[in-house]
Design a protein around this motif. Sequence first.
Motif, PDB file in Angstrom:
ATOM      1  N   GLU A  34     -20.293  -2.956  51.799  1.00 57.66           N
ATOM      2  CA  GLU A  34     -20.938  -2.915  53.106  1.00 57.66           C
ATOM      3  C   GLU A  34     -22.401  -3.311  52.969  1.00 57.66           C
ATOM      4  O   GLU A  34     -22.948  -3.354  51.867  1.00 57.66           O
ATOM      5  N   PHE A  35     -23.004  -3.568  54.128  1.00 60.75           N
ATOM      6  CA  PHE A  35     -24.454  -3.675  54.169  1.00 60.75           C
ATOM      7  C   PHE A  35     -24.960  -2.248  54.336  1.00 60.75           C
ATOM      8  O   PHE A  35     -24.477  -1.526  55.199  1.00 60.75           O
ATOM      9  N   PRO A  36     -25.883  -1.800  53.498  1.00 60.16           N
ATOM     10  CA  PRO A  36     -26.295  -0.395  53.538  1.00 60.16           C
ATOM     11  C   PRO A  36     -26.998  -0.024  54.839  1.00 60.16           C
ATOM     12  O   PRO A  36     -27.604  -0.871  55.495  1.00 60.16           O
ATOM     13  N   GLY A  37     -26.902   1.248  55.177  1.00 66.14           N
ATOM     14  CA  GLY A  37     -27.523   1.756  56.393  1.00 66.14           C
ATOM     15  C   GLY A  37     -27.030   3.157  56.677  1.00 66.14           C
ATOM     16  O   GLY A  37     -26.575   3.845  55.764  1.00 66.14           O
ATOM     17  N   GLY A  38     -27.095   3.568  57.929  1.00 63.78           N
ATOM     18  CA  GLY A  38     -26.642   4.916  58.243  1.00 63.78           C
ATOM     19  C   GLY A  38     -26.748   5.238  59.717  1.00 63.78           C
ATOM     20  O   GLY A  38     -27.152   4.414  60.538  1.00 63.78           O
ATOM     21  N   LYS A  39     -26.364   6.484  60.025  1.00 68.82           N
ATOM     22  CA  LYS A  39     -26.262   6.923  61.416  1.00 68.82           C
ATOM     23  C   LYS A  39     -27.608   7.049  62.101  1.00 68.82           C
ATOM     24  O   LYS A  39     -28.571   7.535  61.524  1.00 68.82           O
ATOM     25  N   LEU A  40     -27.593   6.635  63.352  1.00 71.39           N
ATOM     26  CA  LEU A  40     -28.756   6.768  64.214  1.00 71.39           C
ATOM     27  C   LEU A  40     -28.879   8.229  64.628  1.00 71.39           C
ATOM     28  O   LEU A  40     -27.903   8.834  65.065  1.00 71.39           O
ATOM     29  N   GLU A  41     -30.059   8.800  64.465  1.00 69.47           N
ATOM     30  CA  GLU A  41     -30.280  10.184  64.879  1.00 69.47           C
ATOM     31  C   GLU A  41     -30.750  10.223  66.328  1.00 69.47           C
ATOM     32  O   GLU A  41     -31.235   9.225  66.863  1.00 69.47           O
ATOM     33  N   ILE A  42     -30.610  11.392  66.965  1.00 69.23           N
ATOM     34  CA  ILE A  42     -31.018  11.553  68.362  1.00 69.23           C
ATOM     35  C   ILE A  42     -32.510  11.231  68.492  1.00 69.23           C
ATOM     36  O   ILE A  42     -33.315  11.653  67.673  1.00 69.23           O
ATOM     37  N   ASN A  43     -32.839  10.467  69.525  1.00 73.33           N
ATOM     38  CA  ASN A  43     -34.225  10.066  69.822  1.00 73.33           C
ATOM     39  C   ASN A  43     -34.876   9.192  68.746  1.00 73.33           C
ATOM     40  O   ASN A  43     -36.093   9.091  68.698  1.00 73.33           O
ATOM     41  N   GLU A  44     -34.068   8.589  67.899  1.00 78.70           N
ATOM     42  CA  GLU A  44     -34.617   7.698  66.864  1.00 78.70           C
ATOM     43  C   GLU A  44     -34.372   6.259  67.309  1.00 78.70           C
ATOM     44  O   GLU A  44     -33.287   5.943  67.790  1.00 78.70           O
ATOM     45  N   ASN A  45     -35.381   5.380  67.144  1.00 77.76           N
ATOM     46  CA  ASN A  45     -35.078   3.994  67.501  1.00 77.76           C
ATOM     47  C   ASN A  45     -34.394   3.307  66.317  1.00 77.76           C
ATOM     48  O   ASN A  45     -34.447   3.776  65.184  1.00 77.76           O
ATOM     49  N   GLU A  46     -33.723   2.202  66.620  1.00 75.04           N
ATOM     50  CA  GLU A  46     -32.861   1.555  65.622  1.00 75.04           C
ATOM     51  C   GLU A  46     -33.635   1.048  64.410  1.00 75.04           C
ATOM     52  O   GLU A  46     -33.175   1.158  63.281  1.00 75.04           O
ATOM     53  N   VAL A  47     -34.822   0.496  64.650  1.00 71.40           N
ATOM     54  CA  VAL A  47     -35.611  -0.036  63.528  1.00 71.40           C
ATOM     55  C   VAL A  47     -36.097   1.100  62.623  1.00 71.40           C
ATOM     56  O   VAL A  47     -36.011   1.013  61.398  1.00 71.40           O
ATOM     57  N   ASP A  48     -36.567   2.193  63.237  1.00 73.37           N
ATOM     58  CA  ASP A  48     -36.976   3.351  62.422  1.00 73.37           C
ATOM     59  C   ASP A  48     -35.799   3.881  61.614  1.00 73.37           C
ATOM     60  O   ASP A  48     -35.933   4.266  60.463  1.00 73.37           O
ATOM     61  N   CYS A  49     -34.633   3.904  62.239  1.00 67.55           N
ATOM     62  CA  CYS A  49     -33.423   4.397  61.579  1.00 67.55           C
ATOM     63  C   CYS A  49     -33.096   3.564  60.349  1.00 67.55           C
ATOM     64  O   CYS A  49     -32.873   4.115  59.264  1.00 67.55           O
ATOM     65  N   ILE A  50     -33.065   2.255  60.486  1.00 64.94           N
ATOM     66  CA  ILE A  50     -32.661   1.436  59.338  1.00 64.94           C
ATOM     67  C   ILE A  50     -33.687   1.527  58.211  1.00 64.94           C
ATOM     68  O   ILE A  50     -33.326   1.604  57.043  1.00 64.94           O
ATOM     69  N   LYS A  51     -34.962   1.593  58.552  1.00 64.68           N
ATOM     70  CA  LYS A  51     -35.978   1.732  57.506  1.00 64.68           C
ATOM     71  C   LYS A  51     -35.821   3.065  56.774  1.00 64.68           C
ATOM     72  O   LYS A  51     -35.914   3.130  55.549  1.00 64.68           O
ATOM     73  N   ARG A  52     -35.579   4.143  57.532  1.00 61.01           N
ATOM     74  CA  ARG A  52     -35.413   5.468  56.940  1.00 61.01           C
ATOM     75  C   ARG A  52     -34.155   5.509  56.051  1.00 61.01           C
ATOM     76  O   ARG A  52     -34.186   5.988  54.923  1.00 61.01           O
ATOM     77  N   GLU A  53     -33.054   4.994  56.589  1.00 67.01           N
ATOM     78  CA  GLU A  53     -31.793   5.028  55.836  1.00 67.01           C
ATOM     79  C   GLU A  53     -31.886   4.232  54.535  1.00 67.01           C
ATOM     80  O   GLU A  53     -31.386   4.663  53.501  1.00 67.01           O
ATOM     81  N   ILE A  54     -32.507   3.070  54.574  1.00 64.88           N
ATOM     82  CA  ILE A  54     -32.621   2.251  53.365  1.00 64.88           C
ATOM     83  C   ILE A  54     -33.509   2.958  52.341  1.00 64.88           C
ATOM     84  O   ILE A  54     -33.209   2.966  51.141  1.00 64.88           O
ATOM     85  N   LYS A  55     -34.558   3.611  52.812  1.00 59.08           N
ATOM     86  CA  LYS A  55     -35.425   4.371  51.902  1.00 59.08           C
ATOM     87  C   LYS A  55     -34.628   5.527  51.271  1.00 59.08           C
ATOM     88  O   LYS A  55     -34.695   5.756  50.056  1.00 59.08           O
TER      89      LYS A  55
END
Length: 131
Positions: A34-55
């Motif tokens: 897969e391409f790495p990533g993860g679940k979007l949290e409540i009130n999180e925007n998509e770009v913040d989510c992908i940066k957080r998940e990859i970190k």
Amino acid sequence: MSQIINVTCAIILKDDKVLVAQRNEKMKLPLKWEFPGGKLEINENEVDCIKREIKEEINIEITVLKKLSHSVHDYGTFKINLIPFLAHYLSGEIKLAEHKNYKLLEKSELLNLDWAEADVPIVEEFLKLEI
């Protein structure tokens, strides 16, 4: 009716290669790529989510270039809305927190992998992009 889970993923470009990750044996869809990533949290925007998940998952910093088309896939017991981003590797040493393995591949090698079904349309769209 299965609930839709919003999940972000990143197609990370590093030295003209693409980073892909292999799910471990204990995850849903074991050993699929897969391409790495993860679940979007409540009130999180998509770009913040992908940066957080990859970190969290891979220990690297990325810069997001653009968003690609969503891929909705029903796995039967759950349904995911996969939200892909094209990203560049910025910094950090790749360390896997959850995945079994990773590879840096040429674009032409991507179709050789056993992909998680939701990632397949994203791979196909990515292969059509001019980068």
